[in-house]
Motif scaffolding. Sequence first.
Motif: not given
Length: 647
Positions: A182-210
């Motif tokens: 839904e976000e892709f067809f509305a915006l033209g891209y998949v915004p962070e932190p989601r990816s097109i797949y449920r099991t994959v994430r994008k680390l948002p800008p300005g973030h760390v993961l420990t």
Amino acid sequence: MCGLAGLFDSRARRPVDARRLTAMTDAISHRGPDDAGYFQAAGIGLGHRRLSIIDLASGHQPLFNEDGTVAVAYNGEIYNFAELMAELSALGHVFATRCDTEVIVHAWEAWGPDCVDRFRGMFAFALYDANCETLFLARDRMGIKPLYYSALPDGRVAFGSELKTLLVLPEVARELDPIAVEEFFALGYVPEPRSIYRTVRKLPPGHVLTIRRGQAMPEPRCYWDMTFQPDQTDEAAVAAELPERLMEAVGIRMIADVPLGAFLSGGVDSSAVVACMAKSRETPVTTCAIGFGEADYDETSYADQVARRYKTDHHAKRVAADDVGLLDLLPRVYDEPFADSSAIPTYRVCQEARRHVTVALSGDGGDELFAGYRRYRWHRYEELVRARLPQSVRGPLFGALGRSYPKADWAPKPLRAKTTFQALARDTADGYFHSVCVVADSHREALYAPSFKRELQGYRAVERIREVMAAAPTDDPISRVQYADLKTYLPGDILTKVDRASMAHALEVRVPILDHKFAEWTGSIPASAKLRGREGKAVFKKSLEPLLPEEVLYRPKMGFGVPLAGWFRGPARARVLASLKGEALRGCGLFDVAAIDNLVDRHMSGLSDHTQPIWALLMFAGFLEQVHVAPTLPATAAVDAYDAVVA
């Protein structure tokens, strides 16, 4: 510039299969054709592909601290590495190279997770510390460099620079995330932190993961955010100071041991960067531009003016109206569905630039930081109306006008009142969402199959914009939408577009306007100095008057668009029909097939302009055909045995 990949066992110290690590790293060989490196230890594997830019002889990665207990795989450039190296050397750290990568491991030893606060640049990196059995993932403040990750069912964490690094693994489930669709067809891209797949994430800008072995997977932590504290009231002083600050941000990005140049579109931002580069060096700057045969889309005459003024070594190339070959290539370049059609000229300008240089500076970020988009002007007007009329009045009044007013895609924008009425009927977030939406609510509603609508459970992509605007650290209407763009459109669309297109050609792109110190300083400039009347980027343009021709500074904004409407009815017609009538799109269960046919038929006949929905459908079909079904790592006896061990 480079690419990284890796696997970390968060539960135990099970071995990492070398074949998996190699396949993940090989999937991004285009990001680093100069070198490949691997590190494996109990429960950790890091892979790296290198594009050599600084310290060509000794920058091999993964790279380690003195005793080999801290390892890093890194994609990016830290421009203040020399100062940090001196500071860390004074603390007793011993350096074996003169490259910025080694600064990361010693900065981690000195300052731990807070090391990212010291870095000035663009970066995504994965660091492993054997002393505390910790994986540390980090992404730069603006999101210039990407980083994907996935928590696998058996406790391992897979990560990499592009989605394709994870898709070689059979354990990464390819279950589409309906919210991301839904976000892709509305915006033209998949915004962070989601990816097109449920099991994959994008680390948002300005973030760390420990991630610490033996502990639960935490949420990413934000270490930086854009601020808006407009305390500079003397616009003349701002205009005087601005070029100096921009010159400094450009200057630190001109350090390279390989040929360096710039993109020159003919717009204000890229022209400003080229002007600063030309004033910082004695030899001519190498510049590259892309144009179109269609005059309404071509900016090369403005780029030529700047090139002549600064005597650059200029290279211009035209994209022909039959340049539709990229329709089959772009889905593989971007992995996720990506519907910004300017990916075509961006890909071509990167291709042209790589013939002459290895590093190119771009002007991205000026519109977001200085309120340059036309939609900001319309948003301000709409907010004035919203402030005077309550929603209880606006909704019914402008909603009725929006429904009754004829849609006039052919008319000049000021005469397209239907869109304005529709926006005024909405609240602030929904109104702005309406202005950035690439496939309108009504079209998405018609295109989605009933079963997919049930999966969405009423979710609309406007909620992502609403969430970000609610978190904006400002009440100013223009600053709030700038913040929304900095968190969504900039990393999800603009920077993604440039990163994948440049890396497909092993070209590093640096973005001086998005230097975080420069960006923070722009937050101290009042919105009224950025958007004055009908003039966006007002104070920015004023400050550049000594550097650039008036015709370049004050001409109407063109953007970097592509004449798709005509292409779809002409050179690309057969390709469009084949894809939109193909089994991948029609058999995925997400769409109403009759609605797709109706939309395409009306566009091809000239009755309507459905360019944006068709392009989005094309890119989604390409994703389904080329990425979603791409093979995973083939099963072998060795891999099967490994699976048995880690199960």
